[in-house]
Enzyme design. Sequence first.
Site, PDB file in Angstrom:
ATOM      1  N   TYR A 209      -9.653   1.327   4.801  1.00  0.00           N
ATOM      2  CA  TYR A 209      -8.991   2.557   4.403  1.00  0.00           C
ATOM      3  C   TYR A 209      -9.973   3.459   3.653  1.00  0.00           C
ATOM      4  O   TYR A 209     -11.158   3.145   3.540  1.00  0.00           O
ATOM      5  CB  TYR A 209      -7.713   2.239   3.634  1.00  0.00           C
ATOM      6  CG  TYR A 209      -6.743   1.433   4.471  1.00  0.00           C
ATOM      7  CD1 TYR A 209      -6.364   1.878   5.738  1.00  0.00           C
ATOM      8  CD2 TYR A 209      -6.228   0.219   4.026  1.00  0.00           C
ATOM      9  CE1 TYR A 209      -5.495   1.138   6.537  1.00  0.00           C
ATOM     10  CE2 TYR A 209      -5.366  -0.525   4.819  1.00  0.00           C
ATOM     11  CZ  TYR A 209      -5.007  -0.068   6.072  1.00  0.00           C
ATOM     12  OH  TYR A 209      -4.155  -0.796   6.862  1.00  0.00           O
TER      13      TYR A 209
ATOM     14  N   ALA B 286       0.848  -1.189   0.000  1.00  0.00           N
ATOM     15  CA  ALA B 286       0.000   0.000   0.000  1.00  0.00           C
ATOM     16  C   ALA B 286       0.881   1.235   0.000  1.00  0.00           C
ATOM     17  O   ALA B 286       1.647   1.477   0.938  1.00  0.00           O
ATOM     18  CB  ALA B 286      -0.920   0.001   1.219  1.00  0.00           C
TER      19      ALA B 286
END
Length: 358
Positions: free
Chosen positions: A181, A57
């Site tokens: 997220y 990420a």
Amino acid sequence: MSLLFSPLRLRETTFRNRLWVAPMCQYSAEEGVPNDWHHVHLAQFASGGAGLIVAEATAVVPEGRISPRDTGLWNDAQRDAWRPIVEAVHARGAAVGVQLAHAGRKASTWWPFADASGTVPAEQGGWQSVAPSAVAYEGFAEPRALDEAGIADVVAAFAAAARRAVDAGFDVLEVHAAHGYLLHEFLSPLSNRRTDAWGGSLENRARLTVDVVRAVRAEVGDAVPVLVRFSASDAAPGGLEPEDVAEAARWAIAAGADLIDVSSAGLVAHQQLTIGPGYQVPYAARVRELSGAPVAAVGIITSGAQAERILQDGAADAIFAAREWLRDPHFGLRAATELGEPAEALWPPQYVRAHRPG
């Protein structure tokens, strides 16, 4: 040839097999810049037989980092640091992607092996997190709700990071809309309490993810495969279910995505999951069935036989594994041997003398 070690083509990229490395945060960067750790970490999987390796990420803006030690693609120095890592993976025969991410309300937290936990205070390098609504993840600081201008900035940041990724040589881009997220926070009614055009209905809640996919596709053109990682279930009452995510997946495909990477959970601390071998595969199968989209499955997949069975059953089109690659960076070579693939099909010539027929 097994299905697992048959090629797969998405747009202009052909993957040498369907056993892929899922993004795994290393929490080892400084100022978002990857380094020698990332170089060795990722290149070893290419030597080990992976068809695609997706880097961790990687934040599209500084405030989108999970921790102060996350990698980024919000500036050109980061782009340039990624380039030799990409070249090292290519030299070993694998395709390489990067997961573009914004951590939302789960940003500005300590990395897992720090001497602290929770939100990093401002005086120790932390920052204000943002989210669809001013609703904190349990145990973290309260985020600031994004306004219209802030949402537009997020979309633009994903597009700009996508451009830098392609310029660095990445073959594949993955939009991170899972694990609690920012994009997942917009998608789930448990974290999105908005009453404007970005909240309420599933279509409104999915709008940010769809807009990001559309912007990324417009930025990088038609040749580059774009994946989207979704959490197919929030594993909590009132949260997302596979039927919701399959609908969002259809919209993402229509906006320019090519494959859906199906994971689960991560949005709330009170989630309830039963974890075991292949525990997320049924989610992948369900999203594939309902959406008609190609999908990748993930979740405690640890052998070639298990991965092959998932593909043969029609539950997925590709396999992502994570911790098994950490345990054995040559997982791909081992799986190929298990399935009777000839050594010359995948093994580096430097390693063939260690091959043993399965």
